[in-house]
Design a protein around this motif. Structure first.
Motif, short mmCIF file in Angstrom:
data_model
loop_
_atom_site.label_atom_id
_atom_site.label_comp_id
_atom_site.label_asym_id
_atom_site.label_seq_id
_atom_site.Cartn_x
_atom_site.Cartn_y
_atom_site.Cartn_z
N SER A 76 -7.64 0.13 16.13
CA SER A 76 -6.28 -0.21 15.92
C SER A 76 -6.02 0.26 14.32
N THR A 77 -4.80 0.31 13.52
CA THR A 77 -5.30 0.76 11.64
C THR A 77 -4.16 -0.42 11.63
N VAL A 78 -4.77 -1.15 10.33
CA VAL A 78 -4.45 -1.17 9.10
C VAL A 78 -3.59 0.04 8.50
N ASP A 79 -2.61 -0.58 7.51
CA ASP A 79 -1.99 0.47 6.95
C ASP A 79 -2.59 -0.15 5.27
N VAL A 80 -2.18 0.76 4.29
CA VAL A 80 -3.32 0.10 3.28
C VAL A 80 -2.13 -1.11 2.33
N THR A 125 -10.91 1.62 3.16
CA THR A 125 -11.17 1.96 4.68
C THR A 125 -12.46 2.88 4.82
N CYS A 155 -9.26 6.79 6.21
CA CYS A 155 -8.09 6.02 6.97
C CYS A 155 -8.35 4.43 7.62
N SER A 156 -8.30 3.80 7.98
CA SER A 156 -8.15 2.38 8.79
C SER A 156 -9.06 2.60 10.18
N CYS A 157 -8.23 4.20 10.60
CA CYS A 157 -8.59 4.37 12.55
C CYS A 157 -10.04 4.80 12.38
N LYS A 201 0.07 -10.26 12.58
CA LYS A 201 -0.15 -8.43 13.05
C LYS A 201 0.10 -8.04 14.18
#
Length: 85
Positions: free
Chosen positions: A3-7, A28, A32-34, A62
């Protein structure tokens, strides 16, 4: 599945670490955090497991959970709490 987290989440986590007086920062990987997050020591060494607890306390709001890569504790993976393994 990662999963990702945003900036802004990364920025919030870095601010939490700073408020706690912990000289580490999250970044990251690969733009990107993915791909995961990199935990960098910016000063005095600190218990990484406690840092992971702090991160997971934030991510729980989250529906995400963080874990260290087995062979590299500076790499952090982010997964959904809904992923079944």
């Amino acid at each position: 599945m990662r999963s990702t987290v945003d900036v802004m989440m990364v920025e919030n986590l870095n601010q939490i670490l700073k408020k706690e007086g912990i000289a580490y920062s999250l970044h990251t990987v690969g733009g990107c955090s993915c791909c995961g997050l990199y935990l960098r020591c910016d000063g005095e060494e600190y218990d990484r497991n406690h840092i992971l607890e702090i991160i997971n306390t934030y991510l729980a709001t989250k529906w995400l959970v963080a874990s260290f890569q087995i062979d590299d504790p500076s790499m952090i993976y982010i997964d959904s709490k809904f992923d079944k393994r």
